[in-house]
Design a protein around this motif. Structure first.
Motif, PDB file in Angstrom:
ATOM      1  N   LYS A   8     -16.459 -10.054 -84.249  1.00 38.28           N
ATOM      2  CA  LYS A   8     -16.585 -11.503 -84.141  1.00 38.28           C
ATOM      3  C   LYS A   8     -15.356 -12.160 -83.513  1.00 38.28           C
ATOM      4  O   LYS A   8     -15.481 -13.126 -82.760  1.00 38.28           O
ATOM      5  CB  LYS A   8     -16.832 -12.106 -85.524  1.00 38.28           C
ATOM      6  N   ASP A   9     -14.180 -11.652 -83.820  1.00 44.92           N
ATOM      7  CA  ASP A   9     -12.947 -12.339 -83.426  1.00 44.92           C
ATOM      8  C   ASP A   9     -11.985 -11.461 -82.633  1.00 44.92           C
ATOM      9  O   ASP A   9     -10.809 -11.828 -82.460  1.00 44.92           O
ATOM     10  CB  ASP A   9     -12.226 -12.860 -84.676  1.00 44.92           C
ATOM     11  N   ASN A  10     -12.437 -10.320 -82.176  1.00 45.84           N
ATOM     12  CA  ASN A  10     -11.532  -9.391 -81.503  1.00 45.84           C
ATOM     13  C   ASN A  10     -12.165  -8.763 -80.268  1.00 45.84           C
ATOM     14  O   ASN A  10     -13.386  -8.604 -80.203  1.00 45.84           O
ATOM     15  CB  ASN A  10     -11.128  -8.254 -82.463  1.00 45.84           C
ATOM     16  N   ILE A  11     -11.315  -8.418 -79.304  1.00 47.22           N
ATOM     17  CA  ILE A  11     -11.727  -7.553 -78.209  1.00 47.22           C
ATOM     18  C   ILE A  11     -11.673  -6.118 -78.722  1.00 47.22           C
ATOM     19  O   ILE A  11     -10.670  -5.699 -79.310  1.00 47.22           O
ATOM     20  CB  ILE A  11     -10.797  -7.706 -76.992  1.00 47.22           C
ATOM     21  N   VAL A  12     -12.755  -5.379 -78.541  1.00 47.36           N
ATOM     22  CA  VAL A  12     -12.844  -4.016 -79.068  1.00 47.36           C
ATOM     23  C   VAL A  12     -12.536  -3.014 -77.960  1.00 47.36           C
ATOM     24  O   VAL A  12     -13.143  -3.063 -76.887  1.00 47.36           O
ATOM     25  CB  VAL A  12     -14.245  -3.740 -79.650  1.00 47.36           C
ATOM     26  N   ILE A  13     -11.603  -2.134 -78.225  1.00 42.84           N
ATOM     27  CA  ILE A  13     -11.219  -1.111 -77.247  1.00 42.84           C
ATOM     28  C   ILE A  13     -11.768   0.246 -77.698  1.00 42.84           C
ATOM     29  O   ILE A  13     -11.485   0.704 -78.806  1.00 42.84           O
ATOM     30  CB  ILE A  13      -9.689  -1.027 -77.108  1.00 42.84           C
ATOM     31  N   PHE A  14     -12.567   0.841 -76.819  1.00 41.89           N
ATOM     32  CA  PHE A  14     -13.116   2.171 -77.090  1.00 41.89           C
ATOM     33  C   PHE A  14     -12.207   3.258 -76.512  1.00 41.89           C
ATOM     34  O   PHE A  14     -11.286   2.976 -75.739  1.00 41.89           O
ATOM     35  CB  PHE A  14     -14.513   2.292 -76.472  1.00 41.89           C
ATOM     36  N   ASP A  15     -12.482   4.477 -76.876  1.00 42.72           N
ATOM     37  CA  ASP A  15     -11.759   5.622 -76.322  1.00 42.72           C
ATOM     38  C   ASP A  15     -12.243   5.904 -74.903  1.00 42.72           C
ATOM     39  O   ASP A  15     -13.016   5.129 -74.332  1.00 42.72           O
ATOM     40  CB  ASP A  15     -11.917   6.853 -77.224  1.00 42.72           C
ATOM     41  N   GLY A  16     -11.804   7.025 -74.352  1.00 45.30           N
ATOM     42  CA  GLY A  16     -12.231   7.436 -73.011  1.00 45.30           C
ATOM     43  C   GLY A  16     -13.024   8.723 -73.079  1.00 45.30           C
ATOM     44  O   GLY A  16     -13.687   9.015 -74.073  1.00 45.30           O
ATOM     45  N   GLY A  17     -12.955   9.510 -72.037  1.00 41.73           N
ATOM     46  CA  GLY A  17     -13.740  10.729 -71.949  1.00 41.73           C
ATOM     47  C   GLY A  17     -13.320  11.788 -72.960  1.00 41.73           C
ATOM     48  O   GLY A  17     -12.174  11.839 -73.389  1.00 41.73           O
ATOM     49  N   MET A  18     -14.262  12.626 -73.318  1.00 44.70           N
ATOM     50  CA  MET A  18     -14.003  13.781 -74.172  1.00 44.70           C
ATOM     51  C   MET A  18     -14.153  15.079 -73.380  1.00 44.70           C
ATOM     52  O   MET A  18     -13.294  15.962 -73.443  1.00 44.70           O
ATOM     53  CB  MET A  18     -14.958  13.789 -75.369  1.00 44.70           C
ATOM     54  N   GLY A  19     -15.236  15.205 -72.612  1.00 42.74           N
ATOM     55  CA  GLY A  19     -15.505  16.459 -71.914  1.00 42.74           C
ATOM     56  C   GLY A  19     -14.406  16.887 -70.965  1.00 42.74           C
ATOM     57  O   GLY A  19     -14.019  18.063 -70.929  1.00 42.74           O
ATOM     58  N   THR A  20     -13.876  15.947 -70.191  1.00 34.69           N
ATOM     59  CA  THR A  20     -12.821  16.307 -69.237  1.00 34.69           C
ATOM     60  C   THR A  20     -11.562  16.772 -69.959  1.00 34.69           C
ATOM     61  O   THR A  20     -10.872  17.683 -69.486  1.00 34.69           O
ATOM     62  CB  THR A  20     -12.483  15.109 -68.336  1.00 34.69           C
ATOM     63  N   LEU A  21     -11.274  16.157 -71.104  1.00 34.69           N
ATOM     64  CA  LEU A  21     -10.102  16.575 -71.865  1.00 34.69           C
ATOM     65  C   LEU A  21     -10.309  17.952 -72.481  1.00 34.69           C
ATOM     66  O   LEU A  21      -9.373  18.754 -72.554  1.00 34.69           O
ATOM     67  CB  LEU A  21      -9.783  15.550 -72.944  1.00 34.69           C
ATOM     68  N   LEU A  22     -11.524  18.240 -72.914  1.00 31.05           N
ATOM     69  CA  LEU A  22     -11.800  19.571 -73.441  1.00 31.05           C
ATOM     70  C   LEU A  22     -11.693  20.627 -72.349  1.00 31.05           C
ATOM     71  O   LEU A  22     -11.201  21.737 -72.583  1.00 31.05           O
ATOM     72  CB  LEU A  22     -13.184  19.614 -74.088  1.00 31.05           C
ATOM     73  N   GLN A  23     -12.138  20.279 -71.151  1.00 34.17           N
ATOM     74  CA  GLN A  23     -11.992  21.212 -70.030  1.00 34.17           C
ATOM     75  C   GLN A  23     -10.523  21.509 -69.762  1.00 34.17           C
ATOM     76  O   GLN A  23     -10.143  22.647 -69.485  1.00 34.17           O
ATOM     77  CB  GLN A  23     -12.667  20.641 -68.785  1.00 34.17           C
ATOM     78  N   SER A  24      -9.696  20.496 -69.879  1.00 33.05           N
ATOM     79  CA  SER A  24      -8.254  20.703 -69.654  1.00 33.05           C
ATOM     80  C   SER A  24      -7.630  21.536 -70.772  1.00 33.05           C
ATOM     81  O   SER A  24      -6.566  22.126 -70.580  1.00 33.05           O
ATOM     82  CB  SER A  24      -7.536  19.359 -69.549  1.00 33.05           C
ATOM     83  N   ARG A  25      -8.310  21.581 -71.916  1.00 28.34           N
ATOM     84  CA  ARG A  25      -7.814  22.385 -73.043  1.00 28.34           C
ATOM     85  C   ARG A  25      -8.422  23.776 -73.061  1.00 28.34           C
ATOM     86  O   ARG A  25      -8.142  24.555 -73.975  1.00 28.34           O
ATOM     87  CB  ARG A  25      -8.139  21.685 -74.369  1.00 28.34           C
ATOM     88  N   GLY A  26      -9.304  24.083 -72.103  1.00 28.55           N
ATOM     89  CA  GLY A  26      -9.837  25.432 -72.018  1.00 28.55           C
ATOM     90  C   GLY A  26     -11.326  25.582 -72.200  1.00 28.55           C
ATOM     91  O   GLY A  26     -11.826  26.716 -72.249  1.00 28.55           O
ATOM     92  N   LEU A  27     -12.077  24.479 -72.316  1.00 30.87           N
ATOM     93  CA  LEU A  27     -13.533  24.579 -72.420  1.00 30.87           C
ATOM     94  C   LEU A  27     -14.088  25.267 -71.171  1.00 30.87           C
ATOM     95  O   LEU A  27     -13.872  24.816 -70.055  1.00 30.87           O
ATOM     96  CB  LEU A  27     -14.159  23.189 -72.571  1.00 30.87           C
ATOM     97  N   ALA A  28     -14.821  26.348 -71.378  1.00 31.77           N
ATOM     98  CA  ALA A  28     -15.319  27.144 -70.257  1.00 31.77           C
ATOM     99  C   ALA A  28     -16.648  26.611 -69.753  1.00 31.77           C
ATOM    100  O   ALA A  28     -17.395  25.940 -70.475  1.00 31.77           O
ATOM    101  CB  ALA A  28     -15.480  28.595 -70.696  1.00 31.77           C
ATOM    102  N   ALA A  29     -16.962  26.910 -68.509  1.00 33.33           N
ATOM    103  CA  ALA A  29     -18.252  26.530 -67.933  1.00 33.33           C
ATOM    104  C   ALA A  29     -19.375  27.161 -68.741  1.00 33.33           C
ATOM    105  O   ALA A  29     -19.332  28.356 -69.052  1.00 33.33           O
ATOM    106  CB  ALA A  29     -18.329  26.980 -66.478  1.00 33.33           C
TER     107      ALA A  29
END
Length: 207
Positions: A8-29
């Motif tokens: 009601k009284d605030n601007i809400v900030i969401f997070d960003g991507g998850m998949g790309t960060l997991l790929q950078s941590r080693g998530l395999a194809a």
């Protein structure tokens, strides 16, 4: 404070991507990102925590593809439970003093609904419903239905959310270069549909 009161009284900030960060941590194809909730819970919690620490009010659980089309009921329960465990741990340990919420993230099933595909509407609702029930039981503050390119699938996910929880619902659709969903609906049509179903907020992403 609950999410609706905060909104009601605030601007809400969401997070960003998850998949790309997991790929950078080693998530395999070919590896399912949602399974990292169980196999790499520390990584998932660390990503959520980093978003909170950077100022996000909302993190989305690593459940984008978590539904009964892709996982058995037992697998789904474990994946969603571990997803909320990681998000809750991140919220508890974040150094940020901002209000923090957890959104149950729901993405497409990966199948086209009939008449264009072989997934019937009621089966899609059922696939989403189990995820919604689990998320509501585990303490989700809201539901984000995202990256939907099919109006029928969007509707199925919203109905599942409405019938199995009282949580606020946010929807984002993915439009093509022609300004329409893959199945043909334009933003005006989707706005009418979302409003008629009582969606809290709507938008576009991956477009």
């Amino acid at each position: 404070m609950n999410f609706l009161d905060f909104l009601k009284d605030n601007i809400v900030i969401f997070d960003g991507g998850m998949g790309t960060l997991l790929q950078s941590r080693g998530l395999a194809a070919g590896e399912k990102p949602e399974e990292w909730n169980t196999t790499h819970p520390d990584v998932i919690a660390d990503i959520h925590r980093a978003y909170y620490d950077a100022g996000a009010n909302v993190v989305c659980t690593n459940t984008f593809g978590a539904n009964l089309i892709k996982f058995s009921k037992e697998e789904l329960q474990k994946i969603v439970t571990d997803a909320f465990s990681a998000a809750s741990e991140a919220r508890r340990t974040s150094v940020s003093k901002k209000e923090k919420f957890i959104a149950l993230d729901i993405g497409p099933t990966g199948k086209l609904l009939s008449p264009l595909g072989d997934l019937d509407f009621d089966s899609a609702v059922s696939a989403f419903a189990e995820t919604v029930r689990l998320g509501a039981e585990l303490g989700a503050d809201l539901i984000l239905i995202e990256t939907m390119s099919d109006s029928y699938e969007t509707r199925a996910a919203i109905i599942a959310a409405k019938e199995n929880s009282t949580l606020p619902i946010i929807v984002t659709n993915a439009y093509g270069e022609d300004g329409k969903l893959m199945t043909g609906a334009d933003p005006e049509a989707m706005t009418v549909m979302n409003e008629s179903l009582g969606v809290l907020a709507l938008g576009a992403n991956c477009s």
